[in-house]
Scaffold this active site. Structure first.
Site, PDB file in Angstrom:
ATOM      1  N   HIS A   1       0.815  -1.212   0.000  1.00  0.00           N
ATOM      2  CA  HIS A   1       0.000   0.000   0.000  1.00  0.00           C
ATOM      3  C   HIS A   1       0.849   1.263   0.000  1.00  0.00           C
ATOM      4  O   HIS A   1       2.026   1.230   0.304  1.00  0.00           O
ATOM      5  CB  HIS A   1      -0.950   0.023   1.210  1.00  0.00           C
ATOM      6  CG  HIS A   1      -0.277   0.113   2.539  1.00  0.00           C
ATOM      7  ND1 HIS A   1       0.040  -0.991   3.289  1.00  0.00           N
ATOM      8  CD2 HIS A   1       0.139   1.179   3.258  1.00  0.00           C
ATOM      9  CE1 HIS A   1       0.615  -0.608   4.412  1.00  0.00           C
ATOM     10  NE2 HIS A   1       0.699   0.704   4.420  1.00  0.00           N
TER      11      HIS A   1
ATOM     12  N   ARG B   1      -1.885  10.963   4.377  1.00  0.00           N
ATOM     13  CA  ARG B   1      -2.524  11.512   5.572  1.00  0.00           C
ATOM     14  C   ARG B   1      -3.689  12.385   5.129  1.00  0.00           C
ATOM     15  O   ARG B   1      -3.553  13.170   4.182  1.00  0.00           O
ATOM     16  CB  ARG B   1      -1.525  12.335   6.381  1.00  0.00           C
ATOM     17  CG  ARG B   1      -0.497  11.485   7.072  1.00  0.00           C
ATOM     18  CD  ARG B   1       0.482  12.339   7.897  1.00  0.00           C
ATOM     19  NE  ARG B   1       1.420  11.484   8.572  1.00  0.00           N
ATOM     20  CZ  ARG B   1       2.555  11.041   8.047  1.00  0.00           C
ATOM     21  NH1 ARG B   1       2.890  11.409   6.821  1.00  0.00           N
ATOM     22  NH2 ARG B   1       3.359  10.252   8.721  1.00  0.00           N
TER      23      ARG B   1
ATOM     24  N   GLU C   1      -3.835   3.473   1.705  1.00  0.00           N
ATOM     25  CA  GLU C   1      -4.075   3.656   3.140  1.00  0.00           C
ATOM     26  C   GLU C   1      -4.274   5.143   3.391  1.00  0.00           C
ATOM     27  O   GLU C   1      -3.432   5.963   3.039  1.00  0.00           O
ATOM     28  CB  GLU C   1      -2.887   3.169   3.961  1.00  0.00           C
ATOM     29  CG  GLU C   1      -3.007   3.474   5.447  1.00  0.00           C
ATOM     30  CD  GLU C   1      -1.729   3.237   6.217  1.00  0.00           C
ATOM     31  OE1 GLU C   1      -1.495   3.979   7.193  1.00  0.00           O
ATOM     32  OE2 GLU C   1      -0.945   2.334   5.847  1.00  0.00           O
TER      33      GLU C   1
ATOM     34  N   ASN D   1      -5.084  11.494  11.617  1.00  0.00           N
ATOM     35  CA  ASN D   1      -4.642  11.880  12.955  1.00  0.00           C
ATOM     36  C   ASN D   1      -5.801  12.642  13.584  1.00  0.00           C
ATOM     37  O   ASN D   1      -6.198  13.701  13.083  1.00  0.00           O
ATOM     38  CB  ASN D   1      -3.372  12.725  12.880  1.00  0.00           C
ATOM     39  CG  ASN D   1      -2.203  11.896  12.384  1.00  0.00           C
ATOM     40  OD1 ASN D   1      -1.824  10.915  13.006  1.00  0.00           O
ATOM     41  ND2 ASN D   1      -1.654  12.270  11.250  1.00  0.00           N
TER      42      ASN D   1
ATOM     43  N   HIS E   1       2.447  11.821  -6.645  1.00  0.00           N
ATOM     44  CA  HIS E   1       1.058  11.458  -6.896  1.00  0.00           C
ATOM     45  C   HIS E   1       0.858   9.957  -6.765  1.00  0.00           C
ATOM     46  O   HIS E   1       1.815   9.194  -6.716  1.00  0.00           O
ATOM     47  CB  HIS E   1       0.639  11.898  -8.306  1.00  0.00           C
ATOM     48  CG  HIS E   1       1.421  11.225  -9.401  1.00  0.00           C
ATOM     49  ND1 HIS E   1       2.585  11.751  -9.901  1.00  0.00           N
ATOM     50  CD2 HIS E   1       1.219  10.068 -10.069  1.00  0.00           C
ATOM     51  CE1 HIS E   1       3.058  10.953 -10.854  1.00  0.00           C
ATOM     52  NE2 HIS E   1       2.241   9.916 -10.966  1.00  0.00           N
TER      53      HIS E   1
ATOM     54  N   GLU F   1      -2.890  10.865 -10.725  1.00  0.00           N
ATOM     55  CA  GLU F   1      -2.743  10.682 -12.167  1.00  0.00           C
ATOM     56  C   GLU F   1      -3.784   9.657 -12.597  1.00  0.00           C
ATOM     57  O   GLU F   1      -4.037   8.673 -11.893  1.00  0.00           O
ATOM     58  CB  GLU F   1      -1.332  10.167 -12.484  1.00  0.00           C
ATOM     59  CG  GLU F   1      -1.084   9.945 -13.952  1.00  0.00           C
ATOM     60  CD  GLU F   1       0.329   9.463 -14.246  1.00  0.00           C
ATOM     61  OE1 GLU F   1       0.672   9.357 -15.435  1.00  0.00           O
ATOM     62  OE2 GLU F   1       1.093   9.189 -13.293  1.00  0.00           O
TER      63      GLU F   1
END
EC number: 4.4.1.5
Length: 177
Positions: free
Chosen positions: A25, A29, A92, A96, A119, A165
């Site tokens: 993966h 964030r 993923e 936070n 990207h 992209e």
């Protein structure tokens, strides 16, 4: 498998110790998981395979994939966690806790100075239809397929400003040198 990879300076032959290694993966964030999950599920058809919460550390992980009809995803959460970490090409999203409540909070997208991360990329079966879909869903374009020096490549932004992209593989046979 007969293809052993292109050879360039610095490339070394894989050793037996790396047999079975695979990219699982890429992590981004996100400020607000609800907005990010809405974007990736609605615009790109991704599904959440597993959410993992780390209360003491105050963050959550969301593992997303574009599932195929024949994917046998386990119902049991423990088995699904193991299955998730054995897949290829997952996204993923890391949240936070509390960032969604900070009006001026934003993550660096990697494309502004200083540049770093660039990207992620999705392959689609029909680039023209994808562009129309993005327009219909209010997705922000960085570059359309008919713009710039690299034709047949689209760049859009997600809700956190990360670049995505988008390509149609059949259009890329003559890409690069």
């Amino acid at each position: 498998m007969s293809f052993s990879g292109e050879q360039h300076p610095g490339v070394q032959a894989p050793t037996p110790e790396t047999d079975g290694f695979r990219l699982n993966h890429t992590m981004l964030r996100v400020k607000d998981p609800e907005r990010a999950l809405a974007f990736y599920s609605r615009v790109f058809g991704m599904r959440v395979l597993r959410r993992l919460d780390f209360e003491e550390l105050r963050f959550s992980l969301y593992f997303l994939a574009r599932l195929e009809a024949d994917d046998a995803v386990p119902e049991d959460t423990g088995e699904r966690t193991v299955w998730t970490f054995s897949q290829k090409g997952l996204l993923e999203l890391t949240h936070n806790w509390g960032t969604e409540d900070q009006a001026d909070f934003a993550y660096h997208d990697g494309n502004a100075e200083p540049q770093g991360f660039g990207h992620i990329c999705f392959s689609v079966p029909d680039l023209d239809a994808a562009e129309a879909w993005f327009d219909a869903n209010g997705v922000e374009f960085v570059k359309r397929s008919d713009q710039g020096k690299m034709k047949d490549v689209v760049f859009v932004k997600d809700v956190d400003g990360y670049w995505i992209e988008v390509v149609e593989a059949a259009r890329l046979a003559k890409l690069g040198a």
